[in-house]
Design a protein around this motif. Structure first.
Motif, mmCIF file in Angstrom:
data_model
loop_
_atom_site.group_PDB
_atom_site.id
_atom_site.type_symbol
_atom_site.label_atom_id
_atom_site.label_comp_id
_atom_site.label_asym_id
_atom_site.label_seq_id
_atom_site.Cartn_x
_atom_site.Cartn_y
_atom_site.Cartn_z
ATOM 1 N N TYR A 1 0.815 -1.230 0.084
ATOM 2 C CA TYR A 1 -0.087 -0.007 0.019
ATOM 3 C C TYR A 1 0.900 1.222 0.104
ATOM 4 C CZ TYR A 1 -3.986 -2.819 1.267
ATOM 5 O OH TYR A 1 -5.235 -3.666 1.235
ATOM 6 N N PRO A 2 1.722 1.345 0.909
ATOM 7 C CA PRO A 2 2.511 2.639 1.028
ATOM 8 C C PRO A 2 3.236 2.962 -0.554
ATOM 9 C CG PRO A 2 3.038 1.534 2.806
ATOM 10 C CD PRO A 2 2.178 0.444 1.990
ATOM 11 N N ASP A 3 3.780 1.897 -0.915
ATOM 12 C CA ASP A 3 4.849 2.149 -2.141
ATOM 13 C C ASP A 3 3.527 2.729 -3.249
ATOM 14 O OD1 ASP A 3 7.098 1.340 -1.338
ATOM 15 O OD2 ASP A 3 7.184 -0.508 -1.879
ATOM 16 N N ILE A 4 2.500 2.013 -3.509
ATOM 17 C CA ILE A 4 1.680 2.330 -4.355
ATOM 18 C C ILE A 4 0.935 3.599 -4.318
ATOM 19 C CG2 ILE A 4 -0.688 1.756 -5.609
ATOM 20 C CD1 ILE A 4 0.045 -1.222 -4.852
ATOM 21 N N SER A 5 0.683 3.916 -3.085
ATOM 22 C CA SER A 5 -0.041 5.160 -3.030
ATOM 23 C C SER A 5 1.047 6.413 -3.007
ATOM 24 C CB SER A 5 -0.738 5.314 -1.499
ATOM 25 O OG SER A 5 0.396 5.233 -0.369
ATOM 26 N N GLY A 6 2.013 6.139 -2.434
ATOM 27 C CA GLY A 6 3.125 7.198 -2.683
ATOM 28 C C GLY A 6 3.503 7.689 -4.058
ATOM 29 N N CYS A 7 3.698 6.488 -4.980
ATOM 30 C CA CYS A 7 3.760 6.898 -6.217
ATOM 31 C C CYS A 7 2.822 7.201 -7.013
ATOM 32 C CB CYS A 7 4.165 5.312 -7.005
ATOM 33 S SG CYS A 7 6.030 4.628 -6.540
ATOM 34 N N CYS A 8 1.468 6.901 -6.658
ATOM 35 C CA CYS A 8 0.399 7.723 -7.291
ATOM 36 C C CYS A 8 0.265 9.268 -7.050
ATOM 37 C CB CYS A 8 -0.799 6.978 -6.744
ATOM 38 S SG CYS A 8 -1.378 5.430 -7.502
ATOM 39 N N VAL A 9 0.834 9.646 -5.780
ATOM 40 C CA VAL A 9 0.818 10.851 -5.444
ATOM 41 C C VAL A 9 1.915 11.693 -6.150
ATOM 42 C CG1 VAL A 9 1.035 12.632 -3.561
ATOM 43 C CG2 VAL A 9 -0.420 10.775 -3.255
ATOM 44 N N ARG A 10 3.203 11.283 -5.961
ATOM 45 C CA ARG A 10 4.062 11.643 -6.537
ATOM 46 C C ARG A 10 4.069 11.954 -8.374
ATOM 47 N NH1 ARG A 10 6.695 8.926 -2.571
ATOM 48 N NH2 ARG A 10 7.081 6.921 -3.598
ATOM 49 N N ALA A 11 3.381 10.844 -8.936
ATOM 50 C CA ALA A 11 3.264 11.131 -10.200
ATOM 51 C C ALA A 11 2.231 11.680 -10.733
ATOM 52 C CB ALA A 11 2.987 9.549 -10.959
ATOM 53 N N GLY A 12 1.405 12.557 -9.667
ATOM 54 C CA GLY A 12 0.037 13.190 -10.176
ATOM 55 C C GLY A 12 -1.196 12.373 -10.363
ATOM 56 N N LEU A 13 -0.923 11.100 -10.241
ATOM 57 C CA LEU A 13 -2.049 10.158 -10.560
ATOM 58 C C LEU A 13 -3.142 10.473 -9.658
ATOM 59 C CD1 LEU A 13 -3.077 8.140 -12.502
ATOM 60 C CD2 LEU A 13 -2.100 6.431 -10.965
ATOM 61 N N ARG A 14 -2.812 10.458 -8.238
ATOM 62 C CA ARG A 14 -3.950 10.541 -7.418
ATOM 63 C C ARG A 14 -3.721 11.981 -7.011
ATOM 64 N NH1 ARG A 14 -4.900 11.921 -1.565
ATOM 65 N NH2 ARG A 14 -6.791 10.895 -1.086
ATOM 66 N N ARG A 15 -4.959 12.478 -7.103
ATOM 67 C CA ARG A 15 -4.992 14.146 -6.743
ATOM 68 C C ARG A 15 -5.458 14.518 -5.523
ATOM 69 N NH1 ARG A 15 -9.047 14.302 -11.807
ATOM 70 N NH2 ARG A 15 -9.396 12.486 -10.227
ATOM 71 N N THR A 16 -4.408 14.893 -4.524
ATOM 72 C CA THR A 16 -4.736 15.284 -3.119
ATOM 73 C C THR A 16 -5.833 16.123 -2.866
ATOM 74 O OG1 THR A 16 -2.766 16.810 -3.053
ATOM 75 C CG2 THR A 16 -2.416 14.390 -2.638
ATOM 76 N N GLY A 17 -6.243 17.322 -3.661
ATOM 77 C CA GLY A 17 -6.928 18.367 -3.299
ATOM 78 C C GLY A 17 -8.509 17.952 -3.574
ATOM 79 N N PRO A 18 -9.272 18.673 -2.963
ATOM 80 C CA PRO A 18 -10.930 18.405 -3.458
ATOM 81 C C PRO A 18 -11.230 19.126 -4.633
ATOM 82 C CG PRO A 18 -10.579 20.141 -1.350
ATOM 83 C CD PRO A 18 -9.133 19.517 -2.012
ATOM 84 N N ILE A 19 -12.375 18.931 -5.066
ATOM 85 C CA ILE A 19 -13.015 19.924 -5.900
ATOM 86 C C ILE A 19 -13.222 21.286 -5.535
ATOM 87 C CG2 ILE A 19 -15.059 20.188 -7.471
ATOM 88 C CD1 ILE A 19 -15.637 17.192 -7.238
ATOM 89 N N GLY A 20 -12.781 22.177 -6.128
ATOM 90 C CA GLY A 20 -12.879 23.571 -5.770
ATOM 91 C C GLY A 20 -12.394 23.882 -4.359
ATOM 92 N N GLY A 21 -12.998 24.401 -3.395
ATOM 93 C CA GLY A 21 -12.627 24.692 -2.116
ATOM 94 C C GLY A 21 -13.255 23.978 -1.060
ATOM 95 N N GLY A 22 -14.465 23.496 -1.293
ATOM 96 C CA GLY A 22 -15.085 22.737 -0.135
ATOM 97 C C GLY A 22 -15.971 21.603 -0.741
ATOM 98 N N GLY A 23 -15.690 20.992 -1.882
ATOM 99 C CA GLY A 23 -16.712 19.791 -2.618
ATOM 100 C C GLY A 23 -15.929 18.467 -1.991
ATOM 101 N N HIS A 24 -16.336 17.432 -2.626
ATOM 102 C CA HIS A 24 -16.251 16.083 -2.179
ATOM 103 C C HIS A 24 -14.548 15.672 -3.120
ATOM 104 C CE1 HIS A 24 -19.704 15.363 0.053
ATOM 105 N NE2 HIS A 24 -20.382 15.876 -0.987
ATOM 106 N N PRO A 25 -13.888 14.799 -2.398
ATOM 107 C CA PRO A 25 -12.657 14.391 -3.039
ATOM 108 C C PRO A 25 -12.922 13.858 -4.488
ATOM 109 C CG PRO A 25 -12.576 13.873 -0.903
ATOM 110 C CD PRO A 25 -14.022 14.303 -1.206
ATOM 111 N N LEU A 26 -11.878 13.916 -5.432
ATOM 112 C CA LEU A 26 -12.305 13.440 -6.734
ATOM 113 C C LEU A 26 -11.680 11.977 -6.802
ATOM 114 C CD1 LEU A 26 -10.942 16.115 -9.039
ATOM 115 C CD2 LEU A 26 -13.135 15.269 -9.155
ATOM 116 N N ASP A 27 -10.744 11.586 -5.951
ATOM 117 C CA ASP A 27 -9.837 10.196 -5.996
ATOM 118 C C ASP A 27 -10.474 9.404 -4.757
ATOM 119 O OD1 ASP A 27 -9.060 11.217 -8.363
ATOM 120 O OD2 ASP A 27 -7.199 11.962 -7.582
ATOM 121 N N ARG A 28 -10.508 8.069 -4.988
ATOM 122 C CA ARG A 28 -11.111 7.348 -3.916
ATOM 123 C C ARG A 28 -10.226 5.953 -3.811
ATOM 124 N NH1 ARG A 28 -17.128 7.480 -6.249
ATOM 125 N NH2 ARG A 28 -17.680 9.839 -5.969
#
Length: 209
Positions: free
Chosen positions: A179-206
């Motif tokens: 899990y840590p390797d996969i999640s870390g690589c996803c974040v660093r590659a930009g595949l998993r987006r850490t921010g929500p929609i706009g300023g207060g929406g629900h997360p785009l990625d699950r």
């Protein structure tokens, strides 16, 4: 608990090697597309449980009609070879062949290690390409046909009339220590987006663990 703690730590914003994704507007009328990235896609869990479950959801119309499923695993396979494996996992003589072919048409495959940053960057590029194809298909469906340059152009472009939202779901059919390797690589590659929609929406990625 240690692996879950590592996974949580990997979700923190980290320096990315790619440009940051634009912030999307929380538009309730946005055209939403869906992508499922399945890690460990060639394993027993994926073939015996996950793909049959996804296929059943599609047949019962509980899966978005636009969904794209991207399999990621270590085995060196082409998309066509991978689809044959999935075909065997979902085959049921009592079900129509047309349903299976429709499901398989939504599936692509990429080979890579679970701690290989360059492979995750390629995966990100592949997901983005499929997302662009989804947008183009939607625009074409609204036009009715592909644009004809010999005829007058539309009165107004369609792009300003629609906001596109892409929801990515990551399913880890792998042992927890990965899990840590996969999640870390996803974040660093930009595949998993850490921010929500706009300023207060629900997360785009699950994440589904």
């Amino acid at each position: 608990k240690k692996e879950i703690a590592k996974f949580s730590a990997a979700q923190a914003p980290q320096p990315s090697t790619v440009a940051a994704a634009p912030v999307l507007v929380d538009d309730p009328f946005a055209v939403t597309f869906h992508t499922v990235v399945l890690f460990g896609a060639e394993g027993n869990l994926a073939m015996k449980k996950t793909f049959p479950a996804l296929f059943a959801l599609m047949r019962q119309r509980h899966l978005p009609s636009d969904v794209v499923v991207v399999g990621y695993a270590r085995d060196a396979l082409t998309t066509e070879q991978f689809r044959k494996l999935v075909f065997k996992s979902i085959y049921n003589v009592a079900q129509p062949q047309s349903d299976r072919l429709q499901f398989l048409s939504r599936i692509t495959y990429q080979q890579g290690q679970f701690n290989e940053p360059s492979a995750f960057e390629q995966l990100h590029a592949s997901v983005q390409a499929r997302e662009r194809a989804q947008e183009e298909a939607w625009v074409t469906s609204q036009l009715g046909t592909a644009p004809n340059h010999s005829s007058p152009p539309p009165l107004a472009p369609l792009a300003p009339l629609a906001t596109f939202r892409h929801v990515r779901t990551f399913y880890m059919a792998v042992p927890p220590f990965l899990y840590p390797d996969i999640s870390g690589c996803c974040v660093r590659a930009g595949l998993r987006r850490t921010g929500p929609i706009g300023g207060g929406g629900h997360p785009l990625d699950r994440w589904i663990l």
